[in-house]
Scaffold this motif. Structure first.
Motif, PDB file in Angstrom:
ATOM      1  N   ILE A  52       0.850  -1.197   0.000  1.00  0.00           N
ATOM      2  CA  ILE A  52       0.000   0.000   0.000  1.00  0.00           C
ATOM      3  C   ILE A  52       0.881   1.241   0.000  1.00  0.00           C
ATOM      4  N   ARG A  53       0.543   2.167  -0.892  1.00  0.00           N
ATOM      5  CA  ARG A  53       1.313   3.397  -1.049  1.00  0.00           C
ATOM      6  C   ARG A  53       0.349   4.538  -1.360  1.00  0.00           C
ATOM      7  N   SER A  54       0.885   5.727  -1.574  1.00  0.00           N
ATOM      8  CA  SER A  54       0.061   6.887  -1.933  1.00  0.00           C
ATOM      9  C   SER A  54      -0.127   6.956  -3.441  1.00  0.00           C
ATOM     10  N   CYS A  55      -1.338   7.295  -3.848  1.00  0.00           N
ATOM     11  CA  CYS A  55      -1.650   7.507  -5.263  1.00  0.00           C
ATOM     12  C   CYS A  55      -0.792   8.655  -5.784  1.00  0.00           C
ATOM     13  N   ASP A  56      -0.268   8.504  -6.989  1.00  0.00           N
ATOM     14  CA  ASP A  56       0.575   9.538  -7.586  1.00  0.00           C
ATOM     15  C   ASP A  56      -0.174  10.838  -7.859  1.00  0.00           C
ATOM     16  N   ARG A  57      -1.496  10.770  -8.032  1.00  0.00           N
ATOM     17  CA  ARG A  57      -2.272  11.960  -8.379  1.00  0.00           C
ATOM     18  C   ARG A  57      -2.944  12.613  -7.168  1.00  0.00           C
ATOM     19  N   GLU A 118       3.207  24.129   4.138  1.00  0.00           N
ATOM     20  CA  GLU A 118       4.281  23.513   3.358  1.00  0.00           C
ATOM     21  C   GLU A 118       4.476  22.035   3.698  1.00  0.00           C
ATOM     22  N   GLN A 119       3.961  21.566   4.829  1.00  0.00           N
ATOM     23  CA  GLN A 119       4.062  20.141   5.173  1.00  0.00           C
ATOM     24  C   GLN A 119       2.920  19.320   4.578  1.00  0.00           C
ATOM     25  N   LEU A 120       1.933  19.991   3.995  1.00  0.00           N
ATOM     26  CA  LEU A 120       0.768  19.311   3.429  1.00  0.00           C
ATOM     27  C   LEU A 120       0.859  19.280   1.905  1.00  0.00           C
ATOM     28  N   ARG A 121      -0.065  18.590   1.278  1.00  0.00           N
ATOM     29  CA  ARG A 121      -0.089  18.453  -0.186  1.00  0.00           C
ATOM     30  C   ARG A 121      -0.869  19.607  -0.831  1.00  0.00           C
ATOM     31  N   ILE A 122      -0.589  20.837  -0.379  1.00  0.00           N
ATOM     32  CA  ILE A 122      -1.323  22.002  -0.869  1.00  0.00           C
ATOM     33  C   ILE A 122      -0.782  22.479  -2.209  1.00  0.00           C
ATOM     34  N   SER A 123       0.523  22.455  -2.416  1.00  0.00           N
ATOM     35  CA  SER A 123       1.070  22.894  -3.714  1.00  0.00           C
ATOM     36  C   SER A 123       0.589  21.977  -4.838  1.00  0.00           C
ATOM     37  N   ASP A 127      -1.720  22.968  -8.176  1.00  0.00           N
ATOM     38  CA  ASP A 127      -1.411  22.513  -9.538  1.00  0.00           C
ATOM     39  C   ASP A 127      -2.613  21.836 -10.186  1.00  0.00           C
ATOM     40  N   ARG A 128      -3.299  20.985  -9.438  1.00  0.00           N
ATOM     41  CA  ARG A 128      -4.468  20.278  -9.982  1.00  0.00           C
ATOM     42  C   ARG A 128      -5.603  21.247 -10.304  1.00  0.00           C
ATOM     43  N   VAL A 129      -5.822  22.227  -9.425  1.00  0.00           N
ATOM     44  CA  VAL A 129      -6.884  23.214  -9.659  1.00  0.00           C
ATOM     45  C   VAL A 129      -6.546  24.049 -10.893  1.00  0.00           C
ATOM     46  N   ASN A 130      -5.300  24.510 -11.006  1.00  0.00           N
ATOM     47  CA  ASN A 130      -4.878  25.264 -12.192  1.00  0.00           C
ATOM     48  C   ASN A 130      -5.088  24.465 -13.468  1.00  0.00           C
ATOM     49  N   GLU A 131      -4.712  23.204 -13.434  1.00  0.00           N
ATOM     50  CA  GLU A 131      -4.863  22.322 -14.596  1.00  0.00           C
ATOM     51  C   GLU A 131      -6.323  22.194 -15.011  1.00  0.00           C
ATOM     52  N   LYS A 159      -8.871  31.117   0.898  1.00  0.00           N
ATOM     53  CA  LYS A 159      -8.134  32.342   0.549  1.00  0.00           C
ATOM     54  C   LYS A 159      -7.134  32.096  -0.571  1.00  0.00           C
ATOM     55  N   LEU A 160      -6.656  30.875  -0.684  1.00  0.00           N
ATOM     56  CA  LEU A 160      -5.682  30.529  -1.712  1.00  0.00           C
ATOM     57  C   LEU A 160      -6.346  30.239  -3.061  1.00  0.00           C
ATOM     58  N   LEU A 161      -7.468  29.526  -3.055  1.00  0.00           N
ATOM     59  CA  LEU A 161      -8.065  29.016  -4.289  1.00  0.00           C
ATOM     60  C   LEU A 161      -9.096  29.945  -4.938  1.00  0.00           C
ATOM     61  N   LYS A 162      -9.836  30.711  -4.140  1.00  0.00           N
ATOM     62  CA  LYS A 162     -10.864  31.597  -4.721  1.00  0.00           C
ATOM     63  C   LYS A 162     -10.281  32.619  -5.690  1.00  0.00           C
ATOM     64  N   PRO A 163      -9.162  33.266  -5.355  1.00  0.00           N
ATOM     65  CA  PRO A 163      -8.602  34.239  -6.300  1.00  0.00           C
ATOM     66  C   PRO A 163      -8.147  33.608  -7.622  1.00  0.00           C
ATOM     67  N   MET A 164      -7.942  32.302  -7.627  1.00  0.00           N
ATOM     68  CA  MET A 164      -7.552  31.601  -8.849  1.00  0.00           C
ATOM     69  C   MET A 164      -8.739  31.435  -9.794  1.00  0.00           C
ATOM     70  N   GLY A 165      -9.957  31.609  -9.257  1.00  0.00           N
ATOM     71  CA  GLY A 165     -11.161  31.452 -10.075  1.00  0.00           C
ATOM     72  C   GLY A 165     -11.915  30.168  -9.788  1.00  0.00           C
ATOM     73  N   ALA A 166     -11.463  29.385  -8.823  1.00  0.00           N
ATOM     74  CA  ALA A 166     -12.160  28.145  -8.470  1.00  0.00           C
ATOM     75  C   ALA A 166     -13.364  28.461  -7.589  1.00  0.00           C
ATOM     76  N   LYS A 167     -14.422  27.695  -7.770  1.00  0.00           N
ATOM     77  CA  LYS A 167     -15.569  27.777  -6.871  1.00  0.00           C
ATOM     78  C   LYS A 167     -15.198  26.929  -5.657  1.00  0.00           C
ATOM     79  N   VAL A 168     -15.228  27.512  -4.476  1.00  0.00           N
ATOM     80  CA  VAL A 168     -14.847  26.793  -3.260  1.00  0.00           C
ATOM     81  C   VAL A 168     -16.085  26.634  -2.389  1.00  0.00           C
ATOM     82  N   THR A 169     -16.412  25.384  -2.059  1.00  0.00           N
ATOM     83  CA  THR A 169     -17.553  25.095  -1.201  1.00  0.00           C
ATOM     84  C   THR A 169     -17.070  24.310   0.016  1.00  0.00           C
TER      85      THR A 169
END
Length: 199
Positions: A52-57, A118-123, A127-131, A159-169
């Motif tokens: 068992i490992r982490s999914c690459d995506r 920076e310790q979480l998978r936020i970056s 990237d996924r949201v931008n894509e 605060k990070l994702l809304k300015p990018m244009g994502a709908k955040v719920t």
């Protein structure tokens, strides 16, 4: 107490929610297993740790490069449900109504524990949201637990994702404050998804 039994009990106490009495009870039950059952038990632990490992995506648990959700071509890329850990994915998957994708943060922001963004998978989330935004619309459903750390993480992501244009719920509050998603029943989780609100 016998030294070997004490060592086994101490190891079992490392499991969440297992106190001294329960650890001793489990240790005694393990000693009562037949040799073949004990070997199968040890083999199952070794096999899980090896495979068992982490999914690459999305960083969910998997046994290959992609988890079953990421490999499923029928799911929508336009909805991305952000959770704290793989247990939350399992809880959400018990609700058959969600057909989007997941992103596992592998924790929450907790300054008291020395855990920052920076310790979480936020970056990777950014990237996924931008894509997805390059392809069209993107809704990010923040499904962190309703604890202080979960709420802090949700506000940071908003605060990070809304300015990018994502709908955040955010999941609707059908889940009690201070509760973990993995302990919520299917009806409560289903209503929380249906009643989510924009942040």
């Amino acid at each position: 107490m016998l030294l070997s039994l004490e060592i086994l009990s101490e190891q079992l106490r490392k499991l969440p929610g297992v106190g001294a009495k329960t650890a001793l009870k489990y240790a005694m039950a393990l000693l009562e297993l037949k040799d073949s059952e004990a070997e199968a038990f040890v083999s199952a632990i070794e096999n899980a740790r090896r495979n068992i490992r982490s999914c690459d995506r999305c960083f969910n648990l998997c046994e290959g490069t992609l988890c079953t959700v990421c490999a499923d071509q029928t799911r929508s890329d336009a909805q991305l449900c952000v959770v704290e850990d793989a247990r939350a994915v399992m809880a959400m998957e018990r609700v058959s109504g969600f057909k989007g994708r997941y992103h596992v943060l592998e924790g929450v922001i907790s300054p008291m524990d020395g855990v920052g963004p920076e310790q979480l998978r936020i970056s990777e989330l950014v990237d996924r949201v931008n894509e997805q935004l390059e392809k069209g619309e993107c809704e990010v459903i923040v499904a962190t637990n309703s604890t202080v750390e979960g709420e802090t993480t949700a506000m940071y992501l908003t605060k990070l994702l809304k300015p990018m244009g994502a709908k955040v719920t955010r999941l609707a509050y059908g889940i009690p404050v201070g509760a973990d998603l993995e302990y919520a029943d299917e009806v409560t989780l289903g209503r929380a998804i249906e009643g989510r609100r924009e942040i």
